[in-house]
Design a protein around this motif. Structure first.
Motif, short mmCIF file in Angstrom:
data_model
loop_
_atom_site.label_atom_id
_atom_site.label_comp_id
_atom_site.label_asym_id
_atom_site.label_seq_id
_atom_site.Cartn_x
_atom_site.Cartn_y
_atom_site.Cartn_z
N THR A 1 -15.62 -17.92 12.32
CA THR A 1 -15.58 -18.01 10.88
C THR A 1 -14.33 -16.95 10.58
O THR A 1 -13.39 -17.54 9.71
N ALA A 2 -14.03 -16.02 11.16
CA ALA A 2 -12.74 -15.34 10.96
C ALA A 2 -11.58 -16.22 11.34
O ALA A 2 -10.74 -16.11 10.68
N HIS B 1 0.98 -1.24 0.00
CA HIS B 1 0.04 -0.04 -0.08
C HIS B 1 0.82 1.42 -0.06
O HIS B 1 0.44 2.37 -0.32
N LYS B 2 2.13 0.96 0.36
CA LYS B 2 2.96 2.35 0.33
C LYS B 2 3.32 2.88 -0.94
O LYS B 2 3.38 3.94 -1.20
N LYS B 3 3.23 1.89 -2.24
CA LYS B 3 3.34 2.47 -3.44
C LYS B 3 1.93 2.93 -3.98
O LYS B 3 1.94 3.43 -5.02
N SER B 4 0.88 2.56 -3.39
CA SER B 4 -0.74 2.71 -3.97
C SER B 4 -1.33 2.98 -2.78
O SER B 4 -1.26 2.53 -1.55
N ASN B 5 -2.50 3.88 -2.84
CA ASN B 5 -3.32 4.23 -2.09
C ASN B 5 -4.40 3.19 -2.05
O ASN B 5 -5.43 3.43 -1.23
N GLU B 6 -4.31 2.04 -2.57
CA GLU B 6 -5.47 1.19 -2.68
C GLU B 6 -5.26 0.07 -1.61
O GLU B 6 -4.46 -0.39 -1.16
N THR B 7 -6.42 -0.13 -0.89
CA THR B 7 -6.59 -1.08 0.09
C THR B 7 -7.80 -2.27 -0.48
O THR B 7 -8.64 -1.73 -0.99
N ALA B 8 -7.63 -3.22 0.45
CA ALA B 8 -8.55 -4.35 -0.05
C ALA B 8 -9.69 -4.37 1.33
O ALA B 8 -9.09 -4.47 2.34
N LEU B 9 -10.92 -4.65 1.05
CA LEU B 9 -11.74 -4.60 2.05
C LEU B 9 -12.63 -6.22 1.74
O LEU B 9 -13.03 -6.16 0.60
N ILE B 10 -12.45 -6.96 2.56
CA ILE B 10 -13.16 -8.19 2.38
C ILE B 10 -14.25 -8.18 3.29
O ILE B 10 -14.37 -8.12 4.63
N LEU B 11 -15.54 -8.62 3.02
CA LEU B 11 -16.70 -8.95 3.80
C LEU B 11 -17.01 -10.37 3.66
O LEU B 11 -17.11 -10.92 2.76
N ILE B 12 -17.44 -10.92 4.90
CA ILE B 12 -17.85 -12.19 4.98
C ILE B 12 -18.75 -12.64 5.89
O ILE B 12 -18.77 -12.22 7.04
N ARG B 13 -20.17 -13.09 5.38
CA ARG B 13 -21.03 -13.70 6.43
C ARG B 13 -20.70 -14.88 6.96
O ARG B 13 -19.84 -15.69 6.44
N HIS B 14 -20.90 -14.98 8.25
CA HIS B 14 -20.29 -16.28 8.90
C HIS B 14 -20.92 -17.42 8.24
O HIS B 14 -22.05 -17.53 7.59
N GLY B 15 -20.37 -18.59 8.40
CA GLY B 15 -20.70 -19.82 8.08
C GLY B 15 -22.05 -20.43 8.68
O GLY B 15 -22.57 -19.91 9.57
N GLU B 16 -22.38 -21.49 8.23
CA GLU B 16 -23.96 -21.68 8.54
C GLU B 16 -23.74 -22.05 10.15
O GLU B 16 -22.75 -22.70 10.74
N SER B 17 -24.76 -21.36 10.95
CA SER B 17 -25.01 -21.78 12.47
C SER B 17 -25.79 -23.01 12.75
O SER B 17 -26.60 -23.34 11.84
N LEU B 18 -25.63 -23.24 14.06
CA LEU B 18 -26.71 -24.37 14.30
C LEU B 18 -28.23 -23.94 14.32
O LEU B 18 -29.17 -24.82 14.26
#
Ligand SMILES: O=C(O)[C@@H](CO)OP(=O)(O)O
Length: 345
Positions: free
Chosen positions: A149-150, A83-100
């Motif tokens: 999940t995380a 990111h030091k060479k670019s101002n671009e960052t990643a954002l990952i969204l994840i819904r949790h896996g199946e719960s009981l």
């Protein structure tokens, strides 16, 4: 449009709708929090107050201080510092896996239930999909299904940093969970739990079977409770109420990290993530209620120049996937490849 549409199937519809909203109408310096009617059929998620980018950067520089030591590069493994060479960052969204309770078809809301075996597998699979994407900091809800999940996803990450939950609930918890080795900190990723990212509170429906509730109160009524924008279930939160707290948290705590060059993953829930996606994609109230998120499918956004660009879902560990189409992410992956070649040879 059917409310049962998957995210993938709605993706093209949403992209089409989003493209109708011109880039100039997408104001990166506005702080969306409230939905209001523009005409009888459409209401846009729009702003309540102006946001100042330099203010965000100032907040970012304050809030990132305590994690800087956890985020600095290690000696032997390629640093996550492209990111030091670019101002671009990643954002990952994840819904949790199946719960009981997903498996039992029960309204879950803020009840804290764990993943099923299938949910564990989904989380591991999700981890494989994002194993080449840099992650500097993780936000989760305060609920175990999102945290599991995380953690399970991170075990698959090629960078092999250890996710560490930051316990900020009291001074003692903070002090007792300190790490005293800089090298160990370098090999860790902070995990920040926040109740604001919790699932929508489902009030008196929590623990009830969805099918039985529909039979008792009528399909239409239950559909309204589940998928209207501003009608709350009895003693619970509407999607609008959930969005108020989830989006405010995103703006105040997560966006500054992205602006400061950190790559972020959020592990959360169907409705808290729908709220955040509504903000990121500038969806209307009508569009967001048709948005369904599958459990355990990660979604990638690129944050650049104050704007969010949707990249969809990374395909898999061995395929290029849409995420490789940014130069910076391709470079990150190449470094991972090079470092594993060194380790293997
Ligand atoms: O029960 C819940 O907490 C949620 C998510 O599983 O259900 P719904 O899809 O109805 O919002």
């Amino acid at each position: 449009m059917s409310t049962a549409m998957s995210y993938q199937s709605i993706y093209s519809f949403v992209s089409h709708q989003s493209s109708k909203i011109s880039q100039s109408s997408r104001q990166p310096l506005l702080l969306p929090t409230k939905c209001f009617k523009i005409d009888s059929s459409l209401c846009y998620y729009t702003s309540r107050r102006k946001r100042n980018l330099s203010k965000i950067k100032a907040i970012a520089s304050q809030t990132s201080v305590s994690y800087n030591t956890l985020l600095s590069p290690s000696k032997n493994i390629p640093p996550d510092n492209s990111h030091k060479k670019s101002n671009e960052t990643a954002l990952i969204l994840i819904r949790h896996g199946e719960s009981l309770w997903n498996a039992k078809n029960l309204f879950t809301g803020c009840v804290d239930v764990p993943l099923t075996e299938k949910g564990v597998e989904e989380a591991i699979e999700a981890g494989k999909r994002i194993s080449n994407i840099p992650i500097d900091v993780i936000f989760t809800s305060s609920l175990i299904r999102a945290q599991m999940t995380a953690m399970l996803a991170m075990i698959q990450h090629r960078r092999k940093k250890v996710p560490i939950i930051l316990h900020n609930e009291s001074d003692q918890a903070k002090s007792w969970s300190q790490v005293f080795s800089e090298e160990t900190k370098d090999q860790s990723v902070p995990v920040i739990p926040a109740w604001q990212l919790n699932e929508r509170m489902y009030g008196e429906l929590q623990g009830l079977n969805k099918q039985e509730t529909a039979e008792r109160y009528g399909k239409q009524q239950v559909h309204e409770w589940r998928r209207s924008y501003d009608i709350p279930p009895p003693k619970g939160e509407s999607l609008e109420m959930c969005a108020e707290r989830a989006v405010a948290y995103f703006e105040e705590n997560i966006e500054p990290k992205l602006a400061a060059g950190k790559n972020v993953m959020i592990a959360a829930h169907g409705n808290s993530l729908r709220s955040i996606i509504m903000y990121l994609d500038k969806l209307t109230c009508k569009e967001v209620i048709s948005l369904e998120l599958s459990t355990g499918i990660p979604l990638l956004y690129i944050f650049k120049d104050g704007k969010f660009m949707k990249r969809g879902s990374p395909v898999g560990p061995t395929e290029a996937g849409v995420y490789a189409y940014t130069k910076r992410l391709a470079q990150y992956r190449q470094k991972l490849d090079e470092s594993s070649e060194v380790i293997c040879s």
